[in-house]
Design a protein around this motif. Structure first.
Motif, mmCIF file in Angstrom:
data_model
loop_
_atom_site.group_PDB
_atom_site.id
_atom_site.type_symbol
_atom_site.label_atom_id
_atom_site.label_comp_id
_atom_site.label_asym_id
_atom_site.label_seq_id
_atom_site.Cartn_x
_atom_site.Cartn_y
_atom_site.Cartn_z
ATOM 1 N N ARG A 10 0.838 -1.207 0.000
ATOM 2 C CA ARG A 10 0.000 0.000 0.000
ATOM 3 C C ARG A 10 0.869 1.252 0.000
ATOM 4 O O ARG A 10 0.606 2.201 -0.735
ATOM 5 C CB ARG A 10 -0.925 -0.016 1.215
ATOM 6 C CG ARG A 10 -1.745 1.258 1.353
ATOM 7 C CD ARG A 10 -2.608 1.287 2.602
ATOM 8 N NE ARG A 10 -1.775 1.186 3.777
ATOM 9 C CZ ARG A 10 -1.992 0.349 4.788
ATOM 10 N NH1 ARG A 10 -3.020 -0.464 4.786
ATOM 11 N NH2 ARG A 10 -1.182 0.324 5.819
ATOM 12 N N GLU A 11 1.904 1.253 0.825
ATOM 13 C CA GLU A 11 2.777 2.426 0.902
ATOM 14 C C GLU A 11 3.454 2.701 -0.427
ATOM 15 O O GLU A 11 3.568 3.857 -0.847
ATOM 16 C CB GLU A 11 3.829 2.228 1.992
ATOM 17 C CG GLU A 11 3.234 2.210 3.390
ATOM 18 C CD GLU A 11 4.220 1.771 4.450
ATOM 19 O OE1 GLU A 11 5.428 1.673 4.143
ATOM 20 O OE2 GLU A 11 3.786 1.521 5.584
ATOM 21 N N ARG A 12 3.896 1.668 -1.099
ATOM 22 C CA ARG A 12 4.590 1.852 -2.381
ATOM 23 C C ARG A 12 3.648 2.259 -3.503
ATOM 24 O O ARG A 12 3.996 3.096 -4.332
ATOM 25 C CB ARG A 12 5.346 0.581 -2.759
ATOM 26 C CG ARG A 12 6.511 0.303 -1.828
ATOM 27 C CD ARG A 12 7.218 -0.971 -2.183
ATOM 28 N NE ARG A 12 8.342 -1.216 -1.281
ATOM 29 C CZ ARG A 12 9.232 -2.163 -1.457
ATOM 30 N NH1 ARG A 12 9.150 -2.990 -2.488
ATOM 31 N NH2 ARG A 12 10.209 -2.311 -0.598
ATOM 32 N N VAL A 13 2.453 1.677 -3.521
ATOM 33 C CA VAL A 13 1.472 2.030 -4.554
ATOM 34 C C VAL A 13 0.917 3.423 -4.293
ATOM 35 O O VAL A 13 0.583 4.152 -5.222
ATOM 36 C CB VAL A 13 0.342 0.970 -4.621
ATOM 37 C CG1 VAL A 13 -0.816 1.429 -5.479
ATOM 38 C CG2 VAL A 13 0.882 -0.353 -5.143
ATOM 39 N N GLY A 14 0.780 3.785 -3.015
ATOM 40 C CA GLY A 14 0.293 5.113 -2.671
ATOM 41 C C GLY A 14 -1.203 5.176 -2.453
ATOM 42 O O GLY A 14 -1.781 6.257 -2.383
ATOM 43 N N LYS A 15 -1.854 4.023 -2.330
ATOM 44 C CA LYS A 15 -3.285 3.998 -2.060
ATOM 45 C C LYS A 15 -3.646 2.662 -1.422
ATOM 46 O O LYS A 15 -2.966 1.661 -1.629
ATOM 47 C CB LYS A 15 -4.106 4.232 -3.318
ATOM 48 C CG LYS A 15 -3.829 3.257 -4.448
ATOM 49 C CD LYS A 15 -4.571 3.607 -5.725
ATOM 50 C CE LYS A 15 -3.717 4.558 -6.533
ATOM 51 N NZ LYS A 15 -4.248 4.844 -7.845
ATOM 52 N N ALA A 16 -4.725 2.668 -0.670
ATOM 53 C CA ALA A 16 -5.167 1.454 0.020
ATOM 54 C C ALA A 16 -5.992 0.546 -0.887
ATOM 55 O O ALA A 16 -5.963 -0.674 -0.744
ATOM 56 C CB ALA A 16 -5.982 1.816 1.258
ATOM 57 N N GLU A 17 -6.726 1.151 -1.809
ATOM 58 C CA GLU A 17 -7.545 0.363 -2.719
ATOM 59 C C GLU A 17 -7.900 1.183 -3.944
ATOM 60 O O GLU A 17 -7.755 2.405 -3.958
ATOM 61 C CB GLU A 17 -8.816 -0.129 -2.031
ATOM 62 C CG GLU A 17 -9.735 0.972 -1.567
ATOM 63 C CD GLU A 17 -10.944 0.426 -0.826
ATOM 64 O OE1 GLU A 17 -12.064 0.779 -1.237
ATOM 65 O OE2 GLU A 17 -10.772 -0.333 0.145
ATOM 66 N N GLU A 18 -8.376 0.487 -4.948
ATOM 67 C CA GLU A 18 -8.845 1.139 -6.169
ATOM 68 C C GLU A 18 -9.744 0.165 -6.930
ATOM 69 O O GLU A 18 -9.681 -1.036 -6.733
ATOM 70 C CB GLU A 18 -7.683 1.588 -7.045
ATOM 71 C CG GLU A 18 -6.814 0.464 -7.578
ATOM 72 C CD GLU A 18 -5.651 0.974 -8.401
ATOM 73 O OE1 GLU A 18 -5.819 1.934 -9.175
ATOM 74 O OE2 GLU A 18 -4.548 0.396 -8.269
ATOM 75 N N THR A 19 -10.577 0.727 -7.770
ATOM 76 C CA THR A 19 -11.414 -0.072 -8.648
ATOM 77 C C THR A 19 -10.905 0.140 -10.063
ATOM 78 O O THR A 19 -10.734 1.282 -10.495
ATOM 79 C CB THR A 19 -12.893 0.345 -8.531
ATOM 80 O OG1 THR A 19 -13.292 0.173 -7.166
ATOM 81 C CG2 THR A 19 -13.778 -0.508 -9.421
ATOM 82 N N VAL A 20 -10.644 -0.961 -10.763
ATOM 83 C CA VAL A 20 -10.068 -0.883 -12.102
ATOM 84 C C VAL A 20 -10.865 -1.735 -13.082
ATOM 85 O O VAL A 20 -11.544 -2.680 -12.694
ATOM 86 C CB VAL A 20 -8.590 -1.354 -12.116
ATOM 87 C CG1 VAL A 20 -7.728 -0.465 -11.240
ATOM 88 C CG2 VAL A 20 -8.464 -2.791 -11.686
ATOM 89 N N ALA A 21 -10.764 -1.369 -14.336
ATOM 90 C CA ALA A 21 -11.282 -2.190 -15.431
ATOM 91 C C ALA A 21 -10.072 -2.919 -16.004
ATOM 92 O O ALA A 21 -9.157 -2.290 -16.545
ATOM 93 C CB ALA A 21 -11.949 -1.321 -16.488
#
Length: 83
Positions: A10-21
């Motif tokens: 999470r720290e490296r991506v910079g977000k806790a969650e996301e919704t993707v296609a």
């Protein structure tokens, strides 16, 4: 599809969650990781050592060759230790 990231992923991506296609070629966890790594340097950094990051499909641990079709959520997290 909902993607969830835990701990240092999470720290490296910079977000806790996301919704993707997802693209059609993302059929397995490994395919998904490859696609994520192509999305930017923060993802490439988070998944630089693919053998370390673990995945769960709908809250069940999954291998890299596990199919992701029909999944509601995929979570990525570092290895866990007990104590």
């Amino acid at each position: 599809m909902k993607l969830v990231y835990f701990a240092w992923v999470r720290e490296r991506v910079g977000k806790a969650e996301e919704t993707v296609a997802l693209p059609a070629e993302a059929r397995t966890v490994a395919d998904l990781v490859a696609w994520l790594k192509s999305r930017g340097e923060e993802y490439a950094y988070a998944f630089e050592n693919e053998g370390v990051v673990r995945a769960a499909i709908d809250r069940v641990h999954a291998r890299t060759d596990s199919p992701i079709a029909g999944a509601q959520e995929i979570a990525f997290f570092p290895p866990m230790t007990g104590g």
